[in-house]
Write a protein that holds these residues in place. Structure first.
Motif, PDB file in Angstrom:
ATOM      1  N   LEU A 193       0.458  -0.915  -0.288  1.00  0.00           N
ATOM      2  CA  LEU A 193      -0.385   0.357   0.075  1.00  0.00           C
ATOM      3  C   LEU A 193       0.185   1.431  -0.028  1.00  0.00           C
ATOM      4  O   LEU A 193       0.251   2.371  -0.831  1.00  0.00           O
ATOM      5  CB  LEU A 193      -1.215   0.128   1.279  1.00  0.00           C
ATOM      6  N   ALA A 194       2.148   1.065   0.379  1.00  0.00           N
ATOM      7  CA  ALA A 194       2.671   2.301   0.556  1.00  0.00           C
ATOM      8  C   ALA A 194       3.309   2.833  -1.336  1.00  0.00           C
ATOM      9  O   ALA A 194       3.612   4.304  -0.961  1.00  0.00           O
ATOM     10  CB  ALA A 194       4.105   2.055   1.242  1.00  0.00           C
ATOM     11  N   LEU A 195       4.020   1.591  -1.603  1.00  0.00           N
ATOM     12  CA  LEU A 195       4.592   2.100  -2.744  1.00  0.00           C
ATOM     13  C   LEU A 195       3.427   2.493  -3.740  1.00  0.00           C
ATOM     14  O   LEU A 195       3.779   3.084  -4.937  1.00  0.00           O
ATOM     15  CB  LEU A 195       4.741   0.707  -3.253  1.00  0.00           C
ATOM     16  N   ILE A 196       2.050   1.646  -3.669  1.00  0.00           N
ATOM     17  CA  ILE A 196       0.876   2.588  -4.125  1.00  0.00           C
ATOM     18  C   ILE A 196       0.686   3.987  -4.361  1.00  0.00           C
ATOM     19  O   ILE A 196       0.172   4.956  -5.259  1.00  0.00           O
ATOM     20  CB  ILE A 196      -0.701   0.854  -4.334  1.00  0.00           C
ATOM     21  N   THR A 197       0.045   4.118  -2.397  1.00  0.00           N
ATOM     22  CA  THR A 197       0.493   5.820  -1.836  1.00  0.00           C
ATOM     23  C   THR A 197       1.542   6.507  -3.071  1.00  0.00           C
ATOM     24  O   THR A 197       1.205   7.320  -3.620  1.00  0.00           O
ATOM     25  CB  THR A 197       0.264   5.480  -1.122  1.00  0.00           C
ATOM     26  N   GLY A 198       2.883   5.955  -3.354  1.00  0.00           N
ATOM     27  CA  GLY A 198       3.685   7.128  -3.826  1.00  0.00           C
ATOM     28  C   GLY A 198       3.961   6.714  -5.217  1.00  0.00           C
ATOM     29  O   GLY A 198       3.942   8.045  -5.446  1.00  0.00           O
ATOM     30  N   LEU A 199       2.989   6.045  -5.462  1.00  0.00           N
ATOM     31  CA  LEU A 199       3.315   5.571  -7.665  1.00  0.00           C
ATOM     32  C   LEU A 199       2.007   6.700  -7.546  1.00  0.00           C
ATOM     33  O   LEU A 199       2.179   6.758  -8.505  1.00  0.00           O
ATOM     34  CB  LEU A 199       2.844   4.680  -8.096  1.00  0.00           C
ATOM     35  N   TYR A 200       0.918   6.773  -7.260  1.00  0.00           N
ATOM     36  CA  TYR A 200      -0.268   7.641  -6.946  1.00  0.00           C
ATOM     37  C   TYR A 200       0.272   9.120  -7.468  1.00  0.00           C
ATOM     38  O   TYR A 200      -0.369   9.846  -7.864  1.00  0.00           O
ATOM     39  CB  TYR A 200      -2.070   6.724  -6.437  1.00  0.00           C
ATOM     40  N   GLY A 223       6.350  11.693  -4.614  1.00  0.00           N
ATOM     41  CA  GLY A 223       6.096  10.336  -4.597  1.00  0.00           C
ATOM     42  C   GLY A 223       7.498   9.293  -5.298  1.00  0.00           C
ATOM     43  O   GLY A 223       6.589   7.873  -4.392  1.00  0.00           O
ATOM     44  N   LEU A 224       7.913   9.925  -5.730  1.00  0.00           N
ATOM     45  CA  LEU A 224       9.109   8.365  -6.247  1.00  0.00           C
ATOM     46  C   LEU A 224       9.795   9.136  -4.962  1.00  0.00           C
ATOM     47  O   LEU A 224      10.515   7.611  -3.827  1.00  0.00           O
ATOM     48  CB  LEU A 224       9.718   9.441  -7.523  1.00  0.00           C
ATOM     49  N   ALA A 225      10.014   9.842  -3.966  1.00  0.00           N
ATOM     50  CA  ALA A 225      10.880   9.921  -3.264  1.00  0.00           C
ATOM     51  C   ALA A 225      10.056   8.847  -2.331  1.00  0.00           C
ATOM     52  O   ALA A 225      11.354   8.020  -1.530  1.00  0.00           O
ATOM     53  CB  ALA A 225      11.021  11.131  -2.641  1.00  0.00           C
ATOM     54  N   PHE A 226       8.692   9.101  -1.945  1.00  0.00           N
ATOM     55  CA  PHE A 226       8.305   8.281  -1.344  1.00  0.00           C
ATOM     56  C   PHE A 226       8.019   6.438  -1.422  1.00  0.00           C
ATOM     57  O   PHE A 226       8.254   5.825  -1.010  1.00  0.00           O
ATOM     58  CB  PHE A 226       6.638   8.381  -0.909  1.00  0.00           C
ATOM     59  N   CYS A 227       8.658   6.308  -2.432  1.00  0.00           N
ATOM     60  CA  CYS A 227       8.452   4.868  -2.941  1.00  0.00           C
ATOM     61  C   CYS A 227      10.323   4.701  -2.623  1.00  0.00           C
ATOM     62  O   CYS A 227      10.164   3.597  -2.401  1.00  0.00           O
ATOM     63  CB  CYS A 227       7.935   4.937  -4.374  1.00  0.00           C
ATOM     64  N   LEU A 228      11.167   5.170  -2.798  1.00  0.00           N
ATOM     65  CA  LEU A 228      12.315   5.030  -2.794  1.00  0.00           C
ATOM     66  C   LEU A 228      12.554   4.950  -0.906  1.00  0.00           C
ATOM     67  O   LEU A 228      12.599   3.416  -0.650  1.00  0.00           O
ATOM     68  CB  LEU A 228      13.433   5.762  -3.437  1.00  0.00           C
ATOM     69  N   MET A 274      10.034   3.844   0.851  1.00  0.00           N
ATOM     70  CA  MET A 274       9.357   2.669   1.224  1.00  0.00           C
ATOM     71  C   MET A 274       9.503   1.584   1.382  1.00  0.00           C
ATOM     72  O   MET A 274       9.745   0.732   1.606  1.00  0.00           O
ATOM     73  CB  MET A 274       8.029   3.212   1.438  1.00  0.00           C
ATOM     74  N   GLY A 275      10.277   1.340  -0.754  1.00  0.00           N
ATOM     75  CA  GLY A 275      10.572   0.633  -1.055  1.00  0.00           C
ATOM     76  C   GLY A 275      11.841  -0.926  -0.319  1.00  0.00           C
ATOM     77  O   GLY A 275      11.852  -1.702  -0.835  1.00  0.00           O
ATOM     78  N   ALA A 310      15.073  -5.186   3.164  1.00  0.00           N
ATOM     79  CA  ALA A 310      15.668  -4.658   4.830  1.00  0.00           C
ATOM     80  C   ALA A 310      15.100  -4.233   6.119  1.00  0.00           C
ATOM     81  O   ALA A 310      15.724  -3.025   6.186  1.00  0.00           O
ATOM     82  CB  ALA A 310      16.790  -4.206   3.772  1.00  0.00           C
ATOM     83  N   TYR A 311      14.580  -4.713   6.364  1.00  0.00           N
ATOM     84  CA  TYR A 311      13.570  -3.938   7.643  1.00  0.00           C
ATOM     85  C   TYR A 311      14.227  -3.378   8.614  1.00  0.00           C
ATOM     86  O   TYR A 311      14.362  -2.899   9.142  1.00  0.00           O
ATOM     87  CB  TYR A 311      12.582  -4.832   7.766  1.00  0.00           C
ATOM     88  N   GLU A 312      15.556  -4.471   9.250  1.00  0.00           N
ATOM     89  CA  GLU A 312      16.103  -3.669   9.851  1.00  0.00           C
ATOM     90  C   GLU A 312      16.631  -2.983  10.043  1.00  0.00           C
ATOM     91  O   GLU A 312      17.113  -2.653  10.686  1.00  0.00           O
ATOM     92  CB  GLU A 312      17.129  -5.262  10.772  1.00  0.00           C
ATOM     93  N   ARG A 313      17.257  -2.182   9.301  1.00  0.00           N
ATOM     94  CA  ARG A 313      18.315  -1.034   8.417  1.00  0.00           C
ATOM     95  C   ARG A 313      17.399  -0.075   7.934  1.00  0.00           C
ATOM     96  O   ARG A 313      17.601   1.069   8.473  1.00  0.00           O
ATOM     97  CB  ARG A 313      19.066  -1.784   7.896  1.00  0.00           C
ATOM     98  N   THR A 314      16.012  -0.187   7.843  1.00  0.00           N
ATOM     99  CA  THR A 314      14.857   0.984   7.112  1.00  0.00           C
ATOM    100  C   THR A 314      14.176   0.670   7.502  1.00  0.00           C
ATOM    101  O   THR A 314      13.597   1.485   7.375  1.00  0.00           O
ATOM    102  CB  THR A 314      14.917   0.474   5.825  1.00  0.00           C
ATOM    103  N   HIS A 315      14.222   0.405   9.400  1.00  0.00           N
ATOM    104  CA  HIS A 315      12.596   0.494   9.328  1.00  0.00           C
ATOM    105  C   HIS A 315      13.070   2.278   9.820  1.00  0.00           C
ATOM    106  O   HIS A 315      11.590   2.336  10.296  1.00  0.00           O
ATOM    107  CB  HIS A 315      11.638  -0.537  10.292  1.00  0.00           C
ATOM    108  N   ALA A 316      13.452   3.036  10.086  1.00  0.00           N
ATOM    109  CA  ALA A 316      13.600   4.025  10.457  1.00  0.00           C
ATOM    110  C   ALA A 316      12.995   5.111  10.022  1.00  0.00           C
ATOM    111  O   ALA A 316      12.972   6.127  10.409  1.00  0.00           O
ATOM    112  CB  ALA A 316      14.618   4.542  12.183  1.00  0.00           C
TER     113      ALA A 316
END
Length: 109
Positions: free
Chosen positions: A35-42, A66-71, A73-74, A79-85
């Motif tokens: 959903l986060a990726l779809i939101t960024g693309l929209y 939108g592109l920044a959001f996709c990058l 959240m992607g 790599a959740y342990e390094r990017t969840h923040a």
């Protein structure tokens, strides 16, 4: 930022990595990422979907945000342990988009 050179030798590191892997493999976590990726693309495509597709500042802003959001959240799923923040960037980009929309509407009207 403080770095800890001995973090690789921390006794709880393996358990933390296992827990993060378990969290990201749940259907709920995968749905949130999708959903986060779809939101960024929209958001990136919204100028063309909503009909204000000229190279106006608002259209360019939505495309970049939108592109920044996709990058941002992607990376959370792979790599959740390094990017969840980085999830806080969703709030910042959302606030930026709202402010830009309000300014764009005020300037157009």
């Amino acid at each position: 930022m403080t770095t800890h050179p001995n973090i690789e030798h921390h006794p709880d590191l393996a358990e933390m990595r296992t827990r993060f892997e378990r969290v990201t493999s749940t259907p709920a976590a995968q749905a949130v990422e999708a959903l986060a990726l779809i939101t960024g693309l929209y958001l990136a495509a919204s100028p063309w979907i909503a009909g204000f597709s000229g190279l106006t500042p608002l259209a360019v802003n939505n495309l970049i945000a939108g592109l920044a959001f996709c990058l941002c959240m992607g990376g959370t799923g792979s790599a959740y342990e390094r990017t969840h923040a980085m999830a806080w960037t969703a709030v910042v980009l959302g606030a930026w988009t709202i402010v830009a929309l309000c300014l764009g509407l005020a300037m157009a009207g």
